[in-house]
Motif scaffolding. Structure first.
Motif, PDB file in Angstrom:
ATOM      1  N   CYS A  79      -6.189  -1.905  -6.058  1.00 55.18           N
ATOM      2  CA  CYS A  79      -6.716  -1.498  -4.752  1.00 55.18           C
ATOM      3  C   CYS A  79      -7.496  -2.635  -4.093  1.00 55.18           C
ATOM      4  O   CYS A  79      -7.402  -2.851  -2.882  1.00 55.18           O
ATOM      5  CB  CYS A  79      -7.611  -0.271  -4.911  1.00 55.18           C
TER       6      CYS A  79
ATOM      7  N   GLN B 261       0.830  -1.206   0.000  1.00 55.23           N
ATOM      8  CA  GLN B 261       0.000   0.000   0.000  1.00 55.23           C
ATOM      9  C   GLN B 261       0.865   1.257   0.000  1.00 55.23           C
ATOM     10  O   GLN B 261       0.615   2.204  -0.761  1.00 55.23           O
ATOM     11  CB  GLN B 261      -0.930  -0.004   1.208  1.00 55.23           C
ATOM     12  N   SER B 262       1.874   1.257   0.840  1.00 55.59           N
ATOM     13  CA  SER B 262       2.774   2.410   0.916  1.00 55.59           C
ATOM     14  C   SER B 262       3.517   2.618  -0.398  1.00 55.59           C
ATOM     15  O   SER B 262       3.680   3.757  -0.870  1.00 55.59           O
ATOM     16  CB  SER B 262       3.776   2.200   2.057  1.00 55.59           C
TER      17      SER B 262
ATOM     18  N   LEU C 284      -6.600   8.462   0.085  1.00 50.75           N
ATOM     19  CA  LEU C 284      -5.231   7.983  -0.129  1.00 50.75           C
ATOM     20  C   LEU C 284      -4.219   9.029   0.321  1.00 50.75           C
ATOM     21  O   LEU C 284      -3.285   8.741   1.071  1.00 50.75           O
ATOM     22  CB  LEU C 284      -5.046   7.659  -1.598  1.00 50.75           C
ATOM     23  N   PHE C 285      -4.406  10.281  -0.118  1.00 45.63           N
ATOM     24  CA  PHE C 285      -3.451  11.327   0.236  1.00 45.63           C
ATOM     25  C   PHE C 285      -3.533  11.688   1.718  1.00 45.63           C
ATOM     26  O   PHE C 285      -2.529  12.059   2.328  1.00 45.63           O
ATOM     27  CB  PHE C 285      -3.671  12.561  -0.643  1.00 45.63           C
TER      28      PHE C 285
ATOM     29  N   PHE D  79      -8.839   8.994  -4.089  1.00 43.79           N
ATOM     30  CA  PHE D  79      -7.562   9.690  -3.963  1.00 43.79           C
ATOM     31  C   PHE D  79      -7.522  10.573  -2.721  1.00 43.79           C
ATOM     32  O   PHE D  79      -6.479  10.755  -2.116  1.00 43.79           O
ATOM     33  CB  PHE D  79      -7.308  10.542  -5.206  1.00 43.79           C
TER      34      PHE D  79
ATOM     35  N   GLN E 239       1.148   4.111  -3.037  1.00 42.04           N
ATOM     36  CA  GLN E 239       0.912   5.525  -2.767  1.00 42.04           C
ATOM     37  C   GLN E 239       2.085   6.383  -3.241  1.00 42.04           C
ATOM     38  O   GLN E 239       1.903   7.420  -3.889  1.00 42.04           O
ATOM     39  CB  GLN E 239       0.677   5.735  -1.270  1.00 42.04           C
ATOM     40  N   LYS E 240       3.283   5.943  -2.909  1.00 38.39           N
ATOM     41  CA  LYS E 240       4.468   6.712  -3.299  1.00 38.39           C
ATOM     42  C   LYS E 240       4.615   6.776  -4.817  1.00 38.39           C
ATOM     43  O   LYS E 240       4.972   7.832  -5.377  1.00 38.39           O
ATOM     44  CB  LYS E 240       5.722   6.089  -2.672  1.00 38.39           C
TER      45      LYS E 240
ATOM     46  N   MET F 292      -6.703  -1.565  -0.396  1.00 40.84           N
ATOM     47  CA  MET F 292      -6.445  -0.147  -0.207  1.00 40.84           C
ATOM     48  C   MET F 292      -7.627   0.667  -0.725  1.00 40.84           C
ATOM     49  O   MET F 292      -8.204   0.317  -1.759  1.00 40.84           O
ATOM     50  CB  MET F 292      -5.169   0.266  -0.950  1.00 40.84           C
TER      51      MET F 292
ATOM     52  N   ILE G 250       1.924   9.222  -6.253  1.00 39.02           N
ATOM     53  CA  ILE G 250       2.273  10.619  -5.969  1.00 39.02           C
ATOM     54  C   ILE G 250       3.440  11.065  -6.836  1.00 39.02           C
ATOM     55  O   ILE G 250       3.426  12.162  -7.426  1.00 39.02           O
ATOM     56  CB  ILE G 250       2.604  10.798  -4.478  1.00 39.02           C
TER      57      ILE G 250
ATOM     58  N   ASP H 219      -4.237   9.513   4.125  1.00 41.35           N
ATOM     59  CA  ASP H 219      -3.513   8.438   4.809  1.00 41.35           C
ATOM     60  C   ASP H 219      -2.008   8.645   4.675  1.00 41.35           C
ATOM     61  O   ASP H 219      -1.253   8.437   5.625  1.00 41.35           O
ATOM     62  CB  ASP H 219      -3.903   7.082   4.229  1.00 41.35           C
ATOM     63  N   TYR H 220      -1.597   9.065   3.498  1.00 38.24           N
ATOM     64  CA  TYR H 220      -0.155   9.247   3.257  1.00 38.24           C
ATOM     65  C   TYR H 220       0.392  10.413   4.112  1.00 38.24           C
ATOM     66  O   TYR H 220       1.495  10.332   4.664  1.00 38.24           O
ATOM     67  CB  TYR H 220       0.092   9.513   1.790  1.00 38.24           C
TER      68      TYR H 220
END
Length: 445
Positions: free
Chosen positions: A426, A306-307, A438-439, A435, A310-311, A431, A314, A441-442
């Motif tokens: 996802c 998941q991490s 998602l952002f 979005f 996300q990275k 996940m 982005i 959580d990040y």
């Protein structure tokens, strides 16, 4: 994660240099063979890529995934079986090509020697695929980066030298362009095999080795190679059909065959070359994401996946949006590097959704492969392609739309494919899709 970041930075940096070279290669070709020649060159390239896909059998991906998932003590045995598999595949594909190539009508528009050059390309690609897969699997991305850069550098050097010192007709100049591509692949084979055998000798010196049955290795390779190759063949086939579909649609809209070929050459040789320039970042991520995602998934590390996703999303957003803004505001200057064409500027600016979504699609495809969802990626591509081709034929054939309709179809297909990939990933890694969440959580991490 440090290995991932270092590998990503190295691949991206070298890939940037390689894409600069690719940019110059297309500039040289555009000036030497013109719009019509670029149309012919871009029309045959998808078929060449199809040969490459079939010859490689996607061994770089399947071997890298297998190496990343298995302990080092199994590597020597697996590589031996993989090399034998590649040799047998080379023989089978070469014999098939000998029977099929003479009957393929696409070669009728090119120099007669072209089909035999492509036949020689099969063993070159097949054997080098084993080395590529191994270095990807152990994440020695320096060798992969060097090979990718060297291939384009040599092609540019060969082109500049030959075009400067010799005069060619358009047909022979086109053949020379393809010869330089194949010649550079041969040099890369030599480089990769030297590096591979040096590494293999180092593996043999280690005391502990576990034997793996050839049947098991072949099964593991084919479990990834078959669906991945089917996906790549589908992409290659659709890419090979697309030029003729676009030109047919444009002729139905009232353009002549020559005008249709020139418009296609401008679209792919100029607009696509510029628009896909930043995609070297996406392709670099794909190379390193496949073994990384495979390793995390084999360990059932859902949070790491998941991490990582996300990275990647982005990062893709941060380079993709400035890129398409640059195309919008500096499109005229960029297209004039090839030749002056108001159509090229217009196409480049209209295609911004197509390019942006493809920047996301490429790393998400790596996630699907690493998660064992190659079949899902294949079905997504089929759905998106059917929608795109249907729209191309209907809208492109309308006199009021012509190339505008074709570009609208491409934008729509890219959006659909991106959404299908994202939703499937996802769901697999549990996940949230939205979005905003998602952002959020990040940002809390």
């Amino acid at each position: 994660m440090n290995t991932f970041l270092k590998g990503s930075i190295l691949l991206i940096a070298v890939a940037f240099a390689g894409e600069c070279l690719e940019f110059f290669i297309n500039m040289v070709l555009a000036k030497e063979i013109g719009a019509h020649g670029m149309g012919l060159y871009m029309s045959i390239m998808p078929f060449i890529f199809l040969v490459v896909v079939i010859a490689s059998l996607e061994l770089p991906i399947s071997i890298s995934k297998m190496i990343a998932e298995k302990e080092e003590k199994y590597h020597k045995s697996m590589l031996g079986h993989a090399f034998k598999f590649a040799l047998y595949s080379t023989i089978a594909f070469s014999l098939a090509a000998l029977a099929v190539f003479p009957a393929i009508p696409v070669f009728n528009h090119y120099h007669p020697i072209l089909r035999w050059l492509l036949l020689a390309l099969i063993p070159v690609i097949s054997i080098s695929s084993v080395a590529r897969g191994y270095f990807m699997g152990i994440q020695q991305m320096g060798k992969i980066a060097a090979a990718n850069f060297l291939r384009k550098f040599l092609q540019l050097v060969f082109l500049v030298f030959l075009y400067k010192w010799f005069d060619f007709t358009m047909e022979k100049a086109l053949l020379v362009a393809i010869c330089t591509l194949i010649g550079s692949e041969l040099v890369i084979l030599i480089y990769l095999m030297i590096a591979y055998f040096i590494q293999y000798q180092d593996i043999k010196k280690r005391k502990v080795h576990y034997h793996t049955e050839g049947k098991v290795v072949r099964k593991d390779l084919l479990a990834v190679s078959v669906p991945t190759t089917a996906l790549r063949i589908f992409h290659a086939l659709t890419a090979a059909v697309q030029p003729f579909l676009i030109k047919t649609a444009l002729m139905h809209a009232g353009l002549t065959e020559t005008m249709s070929t020139e418009q296609f050459g401008i679209l792919t040789g100029v607009a696509f070359t510029i628009g896909f320039f930043p995609a070297f970042i996406a392709h670099s991520l794909l190379i390193i994401l496949i073994p990384t995602v495979s390793e995390h998934y084999s360990k059932r590390n859902r949070e790491a996946l998941q991490s990582l996703l996300q990275k990647v999303l982005i990062f893709t957003f941060l380079y993709g949006v400035p890129a398409i803004l640059l195309f919008s505001f500096e499109g005229e200057r960029l297209t004039q590097l090839f030749f002056h064409s108001s159509d090229a500027v217009y196409y480049l600016q209209l295609l911004w959704p197509f390019f942006l979504f493809h920047y996301f699609i490429t790393p998400m495809q790596a996630f699907l492969i690493g998660l064992g969802l190659v079949k899902d990626a294949f079905f997504h591509s089929v759905i998106a392609t059917v929608v795109t081709f249907t729209m191309i034929y209907i809208l492109g054939a309308m006199p009021s739309f012509q190339m505008n309709g074709i570009i609208l179809a491409m934008n729509s297909g890219a959006l659909l494919l991106c959404l299908l990939h994202y939703a499937t990933i996802c769901k697999k890694i549990e996940m949230p899709m939205f979005f905003g969440r998602l952002f959020n959580d990040y940002s809390r991490r």
